[in-house]
Design a protein around this motif. Structure first.
Motif, mmCIF file in Angstrom:
data_model
loop_
_atom_site.group_PDB
_atom_site.id
_atom_site.type_symbol
_atom_site.label_atom_id
_atom_site.label_comp_id
_atom_site.label_asym_id
_atom_site.label_seq_id
_atom_site.Cartn_x
_atom_site.Cartn_y
_atom_site.Cartn_z
ATOM 1 N N ASP A 169 -39.426 -99.763 -87.015
ATOM 2 C CA ASP A 169 -40.461 -99.259 -86.074
ATOM 3 C C ASP A 169 -40.079 -99.233 -84.685
ATOM 4 N N THR A 170 -39.283 -98.347 -84.296
ATOM 5 C CA THR A 170 -38.605 -98.172 -82.886
ATOM 6 C C THR A 170 -39.465 -98.361 -81.967
ATOM 7 N N ASN A 171 -40.526 -97.550 -82.056
ATOM 8 C CA ASN A 171 -41.591 -97.469 -80.722
ATOM 9 C C ASN A 171 -42.895 -98.520 -81.182
ATOM 10 N N LYS A 172 -42.605 -99.302 -82.088
ATOM 11 C CA LYS A 172 -43.745 -100.356 -82.363
ATOM 12 C C LYS A 172 -44.990 -99.690 -82.425
ATOM 13 N N ASP A 173 -45.371 -98.584 -83.113
ATOM 14 C CA ASP A 173 -46.614 -98.028 -83.330
ATOM 15 C C ASP A 173 -47.178 -98.154 -84.510
ATOM 16 N N GLY A 174 -46.666 -99.186 -85.384
ATOM 17 C CA GLY A 174 -47.206 -99.458 -86.807
ATOM 18 C C GLY A 174 -47.103 -98.800 -87.720
ATOM 19 N N LYS A 175 -46.137 -97.537 -87.549
ATOM 20 C CA LYS A 175 -46.104 -96.681 -88.764
ATOM 21 C C LYS A 175 -44.714 -95.940 -88.327
ATOM 22 N N LEU A 176 -44.018 -95.255 -89.481
ATOM 23 C CA LEU A 176 -42.774 -94.781 -89.244
ATOM 24 C C LEU A 176 -42.643 -93.358 -89.502
ATOM 25 N N THR A 177 -41.933 -92.795 -88.555
ATOM 26 C CA THR A 177 -41.601 -91.235 -88.661
ATOM 27 C C THR A 177 -40.517 -91.216 -89.467
ATOM 28 N N LYS A 178 -40.085 -90.082 -90.102
ATOM 29 C CA LYS A 178 -38.989 -89.566 -91.069
ATOM 30 C C LYS A 178 -37.788 -89.842 -89.988
ATOM 31 N N LYS A 179 -37.680 -89.764 -88.926
ATOM 32 C CA LYS A 179 -36.548 -89.926 -88.057
ATOM 33 C C LYS A 179 -36.318 -91.497 -88.059
ATOM 34 N N GLU A 180 -37.122 -92.120 -87.772
ATOM 35 C CA GLU A 180 -37.053 -93.617 -87.591
ATOM 36 C C GLU A 180 -36.541 -94.205 -88.939
ATOM 37 N N ILE A 181 -36.869 -93.742 -89.929
ATOM 38 C CA ILE A 181 -36.276 -94.238 -91.361
ATOM 39 C C ILE A 181 -35.050 -93.680 -91.401
#
Length: 314
Positions: free
Chosen positions: A277-289
């Protein structure tokens, strides 16, 4: 004739093969997500097996990075159950639990064709009964080793418990609950009931200390009791029999055989989220994964080209 699928067999596979002095158990703990040591400073092998399941994790180890990332992208789309473009901790947990139960689903698939006699994609109680007990129903034997009538009634009761819509016809989900009731919340009562029936020799609906020990250990001759038997007596008195009335009721039996274990899938979901979780928003985008694909899946550095192991779903 196909052997009946008895709960005593599911819960106590070790009973038939254990020596008299070996400790036997009915306790059903969660299976570990991986038998690999969880040390991210060395590698992410534990995370790969937890996320994919052991067999699929091995497949990914033979893929070059780009192919590994491509397949991971397909998996991410599957994990995003609400299609909002984000992967939540809950969605990760659900996926991990599903990956770990793949062997159960494979087992159900393997048995499915044996029972779905008319090929309609569902299994009725009559189909299951005829396949499992057909020989006995055609020629009932009263002097056999097994009480097939009792077994059949017990299976029917469990089948009805798994049959959530009450039509006496099981779809895949219902049949899975029938075969593996210990993994389904709404089947816990039947697991407890069958366990009590197996152990309760005096028929009072409870498990007393003598029955509890007798289920795990049978003395042979003048042999001295193993030390673990004394420990189990103490466990019964101090922990199993919570109200100290000398016996276990259904609630106490449930706490014994299906303990509330540490939720490994939830812990792993939190770990994967924290790692990616790069931006630490508590959820993941496909790009982050995909940017952190090595945390989720393995890959080979070299390109195997046509030798890649490919699955139809990919």
């Amino acid at each position: 004739m196909m052997r009946p699928l008895l709960m005593c067999f599911i819960l106590c596979v070790v009973y038939g093969s254990s020596k008299p002095t070996e400790q036997k158990t009915r306790v059903l703990h969660q299976e570990p997500l991986s038998h690999v040591e969880h040390d991210d400073n060395k590698n992410y092998d534990y995370d790969h097996e937890a996320f994919l399941g052991q067999d699929e994790a091995k497949t990914f180890e033979h893929l070059p990075p780009e192919e590994s990332k491509r397949r991971l992208g397909i998996i991410v789309d599957k994990i995003d159950s609400n299609k909002d473009g984000f992967i939540s901790e809950e969605e990760l947990k659900v996926w991990i639990k599903s990956a770990q139960k793949k062997h159960i689903y494979d087992s159900v698939e393997h048995q499915w064709k044996d029972f779905d006699m008319n090929g309609d994609g569902r299994i009725s109680w009559d189909e299951y009964k005829n396949v499992t007990y057909g020989s006995y129903l055609d020629d009932p034997q009263t002097d056999t080793e097994y009480n097939y009538t009792h077994m059949m009634l017990r299976d029917e009761r469990r089948f009805k418990a798994a049959d959530t819509d009450g039509d006496l016809i099981a779809d895949k989900q219902e049949f899975t609950a029938f075969l593996h009731p210990e993994d389904h919340e709404h089947m816990k009562d039947i697991v407890v009931q069958e366990t009590v029936e197996d152990i309760d020799k005096n028929g009072d609906g409870f498990i007393d200390l003598k029955e509890y020990i007798g289920d795990m250990y049978t003395a042979e001759g003048d042999d001295e009791e193993p030390e673990w038997v004394a420990t189990e007596r103490q466990q019964f008195s101090e922990f199993r029999d919570k109200n100290h009335d000398g016996k276990m009721d259904k609630e106490e039996t449930l706490d014994w055989i299906l303990p509330s274990d540490y939720d490994h899938a939830e812990a792993e979901a939190q770990h994967l989220l924290h790692e990616s979780d790069t931006n630490k928003d508590g959820k993941l985008t496909k790009k982050e994964i995909l940017d952190k694909y090595d945390v989720f899946v393995g890959s080979q550095v070299t390109d195997f080209g046509e030798a890649l192991l490919r699955h139809d779903e990919f």
